[in-house]
Design a protein around this motif. Sequence first.
Motif, PDB file in Angstrom:
ATOM      1  N   VAL A  23       0.835  -1.206   0.000  1.00  9.36           N
ATOM      2  CA  VAL A  23       0.000   0.000   0.000  1.00  9.36           C
ATOM      3  C   VAL A  23       0.867   1.253   0.000  1.00  9.36           C
ATOM      4  N   ARG A  24       1.960   1.214   0.784  1.00  6.54           N
ATOM      5  CA  ARG A  24       2.856   2.379   0.839  1.00  6.54           C
ATOM      6  C   ARG A  24       3.483   2.650  -0.521  1.00  6.54           C
ATOM      7  N   ASP A  27       0.674   4.122  -2.916  1.00 12.88           N
ATOM      8  CA  ASP A  27       0.152   5.460  -2.606  1.00 12.88           C
ATOM      9  C   ASP A  27       1.241   6.466  -2.267  1.00 12.88           C
ATOM     10  N   ALA A  29       2.627   6.924   0.600  1.00  9.40           N
ATOM     11  CA  ALA A  29       2.468   7.437   1.972  1.00  9.40           C
ATOM     12  C   ALA A  29       3.484   6.734   2.875  1.00  9.40           C
ATOM     13  N   GLN A 324      -3.254  11.980   3.983  1.00 16.56           N
ATOM     14  CA  GLN A 324      -2.609  11.103   3.004  1.00 16.56           C
ATOM     15  C   GLN A 324      -2.395   9.690   3.558  1.00 16.56           C
ATOM     16  N   HIS A 327      -5.628   7.975   3.765  1.00 20.70           N
ATOM     17  CA  HIS A 327      -6.048   7.638   2.399  1.00 20.70           C
ATOM     18  C   HIS A 327      -5.428   6.307   1.968  1.00 20.70           C
ATOM     19  N   ALA A 328      -4.173   6.087   2.311  1.00 23.60           N
ATOM     20  CA  ALA A 328      -3.528   4.813   1.984  1.00 23.60           C
ATOM     21  C   ALA A 328      -4.198   3.652   2.712  1.00 23.60           C
ATOM     22  N   LEU A 331      -7.116   1.726   0.910  1.00 32.24           N
ATOM     23  CA  LEU A 331      -6.765   0.589   0.060  1.00 32.24           C
ATOM     24  C   LEU A 331      -6.441  -0.635   0.913  1.00 32.24           C
ATOM     25  N   PHE A 367     -10.941   5.374  -2.741  1.00 30.67           N
ATOM     26  CA  PHE A 367      -9.485   5.497  -2.866  1.00 30.67           C
ATOM     27  C   PHE A 367      -9.090   6.010  -4.258  1.00 30.67           C
ATOM     28  N   ASP A 371      -7.454  11.952  -3.497  1.00 29.37           N
ATOM     29  CA  ASP A 371      -6.019  11.946  -3.192  1.00 29.37           C
ATOM     30  C   ASP A 371      -5.746  12.037  -1.697  1.00 29.37           C
TER      31      ASP A 371
END
Length: 413
Positions: A23-24, A27, A29, A324, A327-328, A331, A367, A371
């Motif tokens: 995920v990092r 995205d 983040a 942010q 937001h990640a 997902l 997602f 953003d």
Amino acid sequence: MKRLRLPHYLIIGAGLLVLLSLVRRVDGANDVTSSGTVEAMLRLAVPIFLAGLGGLWAERAGVINIGLEGMMILGTWTGAWAGYQWGPWAGVLAGIAGGALGGLLHAVATVSFGVDHIVSGVAINILGLGLTQFLAGLVFNVGHAKELGGGPRQSPPVDPITKISLPVLSGGGGTPDWLGSLEKHHWFLVSDVAGVLRGLTHQMSLLTLVALLLVPVSYFVLWRTPFGLRVRSCGEDPYAAESLGVRVYRMKYAAVLISGGLAGLAGAFLVTVAAPIYQDGQTAGRGFIGLAAMIFGNWRPGGLAAGSLLFGYTDAMNVRDGGQAVHALLLFVAVLLVAVAAWQAWRRSFLAAGLAAVAAAGLLVWFLDSDVVPGELVSFSPHLTTLLVLALASQRLRMPAADGLRYRRGEAR
């Protein structure tokens, strides 16, 4: 269903870390698995864990402790009062004593006088808040305390408890910081593992270390010693325990005093580690969240620690990178819900599978269509997470059989 053991939990944890790393990377983040996030997670989770552990001790003895919040408040005030005068460790001891005093009141009311446990707990919450507000004005707003920065709603500053770092790995003692160097490269999985390990070994407060050690200590005492067996027997069937010679009143008193002491320790943590000062409203409902974590953990120390870390992690997201990072996590949760949907479909629970699939699709659309998560939702995410995990965990919970029931020595069942 087969009961999960330590190797299963380690495999699950490794799988979640791999998913977070993916995920990092998707995205960007980086704070999702950074050492700063892990440090913040520990700082935010420990007071919740200690309060929940206090609830566990009381409820394992059959006494519901809704008054954890009030006992935490007593711990913050007494911890700050002793801490600014005689040092932070004196504040820790005073915080434990302040919380234990609240526990003693709860034990007298519920065990000796048979007061409803909920009524007594609510009364202690009100008493703790009102008493500390009165004492703060009386003690912190006059004389030497006022000269040091005290006031009617806050105490003078308290010296922080010593923090430690591992040599070589995390830069302790002026040595190289290898984990920090690995983390800065943002490599897949390697930097994530380094970030998590550095967060657990860099600038950790000694009181945090003590709190983490209370997980195995509580498990050992409650499940591996005669004293713990007597305490738990009082929570399961006090009349059977009495017939076997257990002094039920004494065990309940001991457990509720320990419960209050742990809640007071949580309060002392707030004024000696999280923030070097007592402030009115400082606990911010963490005692109630600790109760939720205890229920999520099915009245066991390991599950309670997992629930506390989950809440602390989402709260750390809010503190560190806000929209942010959260937001990640959209997902991340969407992928988990897909897995839940597949699991429920395999079990032929098609309604639950459909609901999980719809929720996963909704989060995935959110997602892809945004953003960043709005600030209002970011600040609410820890509480929303608590509600979700409680709803999902409620299917397999089992509280002590005699929890909250009135007991009178010598009476028939």
